[in-house]
Design a protein around this motif. Sequence first.
Motif, PDB file in Angstrom:
ATOM      1  N   GLY A  12       1.414  -7.136  35.307  1.00 31.05           N
ATOM      2  CA  GLY A  12       0.422  -7.347  34.306  1.00 31.05           C
ATOM      3  C   GLY A  12      -0.832  -8.114  34.677  1.00 31.05           C
ATOM      4  O   GLY A  12      -1.435  -9.054  33.992  1.00 31.05           O
ATOM      5  N   THR A  14      -3.885  -7.872  35.755  1.00 23.70           N
ATOM      6  CA  THR A  14      -5.211  -7.944  35.440  1.00 23.70           C
ATOM      7  C   THR A  14      -5.540  -8.378  33.968  1.00 23.70           C
ATOM      8  O   THR A  14      -6.723  -8.408  33.409  1.00 23.70           O
ATOM      9  N   GLY A  15      -4.205  -8.634  33.134  1.00 26.24           N
ATOM     10  CA  GLY A  15      -4.449  -9.113  31.767  1.00 26.24           C
ATOM     11  C   GLY A  15      -4.733 -10.631  31.554  1.00 26.24           C
ATOM     12  O   GLY A  15      -5.178 -11.282  32.311  1.00 26.24           O
ATOM     13  N   SER A  16      -4.769 -10.866  30.290  1.00 31.00           N
ATOM     14  CA  SER A  16      -5.126 -12.120  29.816  1.00 31.00           C
ATOM     15  C   SER A  16      -4.171 -13.210  30.650  1.00 31.00           C
ATOM     16  O   SER A  16      -4.376 -14.156  31.194  1.00 31.00           O
ATOM     17  N   ILE A  17      -2.770 -12.973  30.476  1.00 31.56           N
ATOM     18  CA  ILE A  17      -1.718 -13.890  31.080  1.00 31.56           C
ATOM     19  C   ILE A  17      -1.811 -13.733  32.425  1.00 31.56           C
ATOM     20  O   ILE A  17      -1.700 -14.610  33.462  1.00 31.56           O
ATOM     21  N   SER A  38      -0.692  -3.444  37.941  1.00 34.26           N
ATOM     22  CA  SER A  38      -1.479  -3.430  36.640  1.00 34.26           C
ATOM     23  C   SER A  38      -1.049  -1.922  36.045  1.00 34.26           C
ATOM     24  O   SER A  38      -0.157  -1.218  36.947  1.00 34.26           O
ATOM     25  N   GLY A  39      -1.699  -1.728  35.087  1.00 31.80           N
ATOM     26  CA  GLY A  39      -1.297  -0.372  34.314  1.00 31.80           C
ATOM     27  C   GLY A  39      -2.195   0.550  34.868  1.00 31.80           C
ATOM     28  O   GLY A  39      -1.956   1.801  35.257  1.00 31.80           O
ATOM     29  N   SER A  40      -3.653   0.314  35.171  1.00 27.26           N
ATOM     30  CA  SER A  40      -4.705   1.328  35.249  1.00 27.26           C
ATOM     31  C   SER A  40      -5.732   0.744  36.295  1.00 27.26           C
ATOM     32  O   SER A  40      -6.439   1.378  37.194  1.00 27.26           O
ATOM     33  N   GLN A  41      -5.970  -0.580  36.026  1.00 30.40           N
ATOM     34  CA  GLN A  41      -7.185  -1.327  36.933  1.00 30.40           C
ATOM     35  C   GLN A  41      -6.700  -1.342  38.496  1.00 30.40           C
ATOM     36  O   GLN A  41      -5.571  -1.782  38.636  1.00 30.40           O
ATOM     37  N   ALA A  94       6.538 -13.245  29.626  1.00 27.77           N
ATOM     38  CA  ALA A  94       5.627 -13.127  28.512  1.00 27.77           C
ATOM     39  C   ALA A  94       5.674 -11.915  27.656  1.00 27.77           C
ATOM     40  O   ALA A  94       5.126 -11.819  26.524  1.00 27.77           O
ATOM     41  N   LYS A  96       7.063 -10.467  25.390  1.00 30.11           N
ATOM     42  CA  LYS A  96       8.076 -10.529  24.272  1.00 30.11           C
ATOM     43  C   LYS A  96       8.477  -9.121  23.859  1.00 30.11           C
ATOM     44  O   LYS A  96       9.776  -8.984  23.508  1.00 30.11           O
ATOM     45  N   GLU A  97       7.756  -7.992  23.838  1.00 30.70           N
ATOM     46  CA  GLU A  97       8.434  -6.862  23.393  1.00 30.70           C
ATOM     47  C   GLU A  97       9.588  -6.530  24.045  1.00 30.70           C
ATOM     48  O   GLU A  97      10.561  -5.847  23.326  1.00 30.70           O
ATOM     49  N   ASP A 121       5.789 -17.299  26.134  1.00 28.06           N
ATOM     50  CA  ASP A 121       5.211 -17.655  25.090  1.00 28.06           C
ATOM     51  C   ASP A 121       5.076 -19.071  24.548  1.00 28.06           C
ATOM     52  O   ASP A 121       6.042 -19.723  24.721  1.00 28.06           O
ATOM     53  N   MET A 175      -6.767 -13.947  23.899  1.00 28.36           N
ATOM     54  CA  MET A 175      -5.865 -12.895  24.412  1.00 28.36           C
ATOM     55  C   MET A 175      -6.197 -11.653  24.666  1.00 28.36           C
ATOM     56  O   MET A 175      -7.347 -11.133  24.089  1.00 28.36           O
ATOM     57  N   GLY A 176      -5.386 -10.755  25.019  1.00 26.09           N
ATOM     58  CA  GLY A 176      -5.582  -9.459  25.217  1.00 26.09           C
ATOM     59  C   GLY A 176      -5.562  -8.872  23.639  1.00 26.09           C
ATOM     60  O   GLY A 176      -5.320  -9.334  22.668  1.00 26.09           O
ATOM     61  N   MET A 237      -2.907 -21.228  27.159  1.00 28.48           N
ATOM     62  CA  MET A 237      -1.630 -20.793  27.938  1.00 28.48           C
ATOM     63  C   MET A 237      -1.389 -20.918  29.388  1.00 28.48           C
ATOM     64  O   MET A 237      -0.318 -20.907  29.860  1.00 28.48           O
TER      65      MET A 237
HETATM   66  N1  LIG Z   1      -2.571 -13.463  25.953  1.00 23.21           N
HETATM   67  C1  LIG Z   1      -1.975 -14.570  25.589  1.00 23.21           C
HETATM   68  O1  LIG Z   1      -2.256 -15.577  25.376  1.00 23.21           O
HETATM   69  C2  LIG Z   1      -0.475 -14.314  25.284  1.00 23.21           C
HETATM   70  C3  LIG Z   1       0.474 -15.323  24.780  1.00 23.21           C
HETATM   71  C4  LIG Z   1       1.639 -15.102  24.402  1.00 23.21           C
HETATM   72  C5  LIG Z   1       2.543 -13.838  24.897  1.00 23.21           C
HETATM   73  N2  LIG Z   1       1.522 -12.986  25.488  1.00 23.21           N
HETATM   74  C6  LIG Z   1       2.256 -11.617  25.768  1.00 23.21           C
HETATM   75  O2  LIG Z   1       2.052 -11.363  27.019  1.00 23.21           O
HETATM   76  C7  LIG Z   1       2.085  -9.976  27.263  1.00 23.21           C
HETATM   77  C8  LIG Z   1       0.613  -9.733  27.929  1.00 23.21           C
HETATM   78  O3  LIG Z   1      -0.502 -10.010  27.201  1.00 23.21           O
HETATM   79  P1  LIG Z   1      -1.953 -10.124  27.430  1.00 23.21           P
HETATM   80  O4  LIG Z   1      -2.882 -10.452  26.366  1.00 23.21           O
HETATM   81  O5  LIG Z   1      -2.200 -10.594  28.855  1.00 23.21           O
HETATM   82  O6  LIG Z   1      -2.374  -8.596  27.511  1.00 23.21           O
HETATM   83  P2  LIG Z   1      -3.447  -7.888  28.197  1.00 23.21           P
HETATM   84  O7  LIG Z   1      -4.625  -8.660  28.365  1.00 23.21           O
HETATM   85  O8  LIG Z   1      -3.664  -6.569  27.239  1.00 23.21           O
HETATM   86  O9  LIG Z   1      -3.187  -7.181  29.599  1.00 23.21           O
HETATM   87  C9  LIG Z   1      -1.897  -6.469  29.549  1.00 23.21           C
HETATM   88  C10 LIG Z   1      -1.773  -6.144  31.053  1.00 23.21           C
HETATM   89  O10 LIG Z   1      -0.289  -5.372  31.244  1.00 23.21           O
HETATM   90  C11 LIG Z   1      -0.790  -4.227  32.264  1.00 23.21           C
HETATM   91  N3  LIG Z   1      -0.071  -3.224  32.020  1.00 23.21           N
HETATM   92  C12 LIG Z   1      -0.242  -2.317  31.011  1.00 23.21           C
HETATM   93  N4  LIG Z   1       0.419  -0.996  30.882  1.00 23.21           N
HETATM   94  C13 LIG Z   1       1.146  -1.288  31.941  1.00 23.21           C
HETATM   95  C14 LIG Z   1       2.019  -0.490  32.778  1.00 23.21           C
HETATM   96  N5  LIG Z   1       2.595   0.658  32.288  1.00 23.21           N
HETATM   97  N6  LIG Z   1       2.481  -0.984  33.932  1.00 23.21           N
HETATM   98  C15 LIG Z   1       2.142  -2.180  34.822  1.00 23.21           C
HETATM   99  N7  LIG Z   1       1.258  -2.909  33.916  1.00 23.21           N
HETATM  100  C16 LIG Z   1       0.592  -2.655  32.854  1.00 23.21           C
HETATM  101  C17 LIG Z   1      -2.392  -4.217  31.978  1.00 23.21           C
HETATM  102  O11 LIG Z   1      -3.080  -3.507  33.312  1.00 23.21           O
HETATM  103  P3  LIG Z   1      -4.427  -2.864  33.193  1.00 23.21           P
HETATM  104  O12 LIG Z   1      -5.224  -3.927  32.860  1.00 23.21           O
HETATM  105  O13 LIG Z   1      -4.681  -1.932  34.364  1.00 23.21           O
HETATM  106  O14 LIG Z   1      -4.320  -2.105  31.719  1.00 23.21           O
HETATM  107  C18 LIG Z   1      -2.797  -5.642  31.966  1.00 23.21           C
HETATM  108  O15 LIG Z   1      -2.550  -6.280  33.215  1.00 23.21           O
HETATM  109  C19 LIG Z   1       2.027  -9.093  25.951  1.00 23.21           C
HETATM  110  O16 LIG Z   1       3.699  -9.126  25.841  1.00 23.21           O
HETATM  111  C20 LIG Z   1       1.743 -10.364  25.089  1.00 23.21           C
HETATM  112  O17 LIG Z   1       2.297 -10.234  23.622  1.00 23.21           O
HETATM  113  C21 LIG Z   1       0.241 -13.041  25.800  1.00 23.21           C
END
Ligand SMILES: NC(=O)c1ccc[n+]([C@@H]2O[C@H](COP(=O)([O-])OP(=O)(O)OC[C@H]3O[C@@H](n4cnc5c(N)ncnc54)[C@H](OP(=O)(O)O)[C@@H]3O)[C@@H](O)[C@H]2O)c1
Length: 357
Positions: A12, A14-17, A38-41, A94, A96-97, A121, A175-176, A237
């Motif tokens: 993950g 490319t995401g926020s975390i 990553s998922g698609s990027q 991170a 949690k799901e 988290d 966050m994402g 975070m």
């Molecule tokens: N953001 C926060 O502050 C925060 C705080 C606590 C907990 N969390 C937890 O951390 C996790 C990520 O949150 P986020 O906010 O960082 O989400 P996000 O910004 O939407 O990023 C999601 C990441 O997951 C990747 N991804 C999605 N589907 C995938 C797959 N099938 N295979 C591989 N990678 C995949 C995405 O890649 P692409 O970009 O290519 O789609 C992206 O890198 C979640 O479970 C969230 O509950 C986040």
Amino acid sequence: MHRPVKRIALLGATGSIGRQSLEIISAHPELELVAAASGSQPIDGLAPLTQVGGNLTDLLERAEPDLVLNAVVGFAGLDATLWTLERGIALALANKESLVVAGELAIAAWERGGGLLLPVDSEHSAAFQCLEGRSRESVDTLVLTASGGPFRGKSRDELVDVTPAEALAHPTWNMGPKISVDSATLANKGLELIEAHFLFDLPYDRIEVVVHPSSIVHALIRFRDGAVLAHLGYPDMRVPISFALTYPERAATPIPQLDLAGGLTLEFTAPDLETFPMLALARRAGELGGTNPCVFNAANEVAVAAFLDGRLPFLGIAEVVAETLDAADGAAPRDRDELVEADAEARRLAERGVGVA
Ligand SMILES: NC(=O)c1ccc[n+]([C@@H]2O[C@H](COP(=O)([O-])OP(=O)(O)OC[C@H]3O[C@@H](n4cnc5c(N)ncnc54)[C@H](OP(=O)(O)O)[C@@H]3O)[C@@H](O)[C@H]2O)c1
């Protein structure tokens, strides 16, 4: 002091975390990024091994990491969590799901593997730090704080027409999109409640949620002797990410120190469960056990995606999740494949619910 290099696989990226994790990793020469997904990027060149989509455990097999940071969003993170726990490799979680849906199966894999499970988290990292080294028996209650999200204080009537853009405008955390909507509905705190139950082996009636708008206190532990330990800090975070990646070093971060004399006040209130029913639904799903947390999560993922696409109103998210929980059988999964089946069936039911909402 010379420290051995820790080989990190970042899922993950490319995401926020993921992006904040890259910042922490690049600040520490003893942290070596050996794999990223990553998922698609596209992420070519980000790490020696990279993968876009596909089976994340293939990448992990090749990378041979010392620590996996699972920052994938949603159910897609499940197999990586189970793979890492089973092998006794340190897991910074991170996603949690995956712990919510796999529950006992994940804990059994963790026990067999015997590795470190470091929550990312912020609330669970805080609780982990308050609890460290103390027996579960010494704990009276764990208190998770919730900011209350962008709609704190609103009535149900005021939420009828809220837009995705309004739901994504979180007051304290950046966050994402999925977790931002989860914060607006309080589903995120519901997922965290179930996550805490499994991480800390505490029954649900000993885990409390309070609303704390400034997100300065991340969690508290009430101990049986009347002492309460709390974890405080500005909502950023990079603190829990750094804690997990550099554990047990507690390395320096660029985050400002908490200013107490500048007028800091701490406010706590009970959550409004009528306006935000997702927290109560999560508690019910957790208490029922079996695949109910998996069903809760799947229905929530479907409903949030539909809300973000403009196919479901904000208040419809909880309706779809409640109906899906009522319709699903919730029987305990014997293995990972039964979980995947329960997830798929819950998604079918939830899509049907979205269609008639
Ligand atoms: N953001 C926060 O502050 C925060 C705080 C606590 C907990 N969390 C937890 O951390 C996790 C990520 O949150 P986020 O906010 O960082 O989400 P996000 O910004 O939407 O990023 C999601 C990441 O997951 C990747 N991804 C999605 N589907 C995938 C797959 N099938 N295979 C591989 N990678 C995949 C995405 O890649 P692409 O970009 O290519 O789609 C992206 O890198 C979640 O479970 C969230 O509950 C986040």
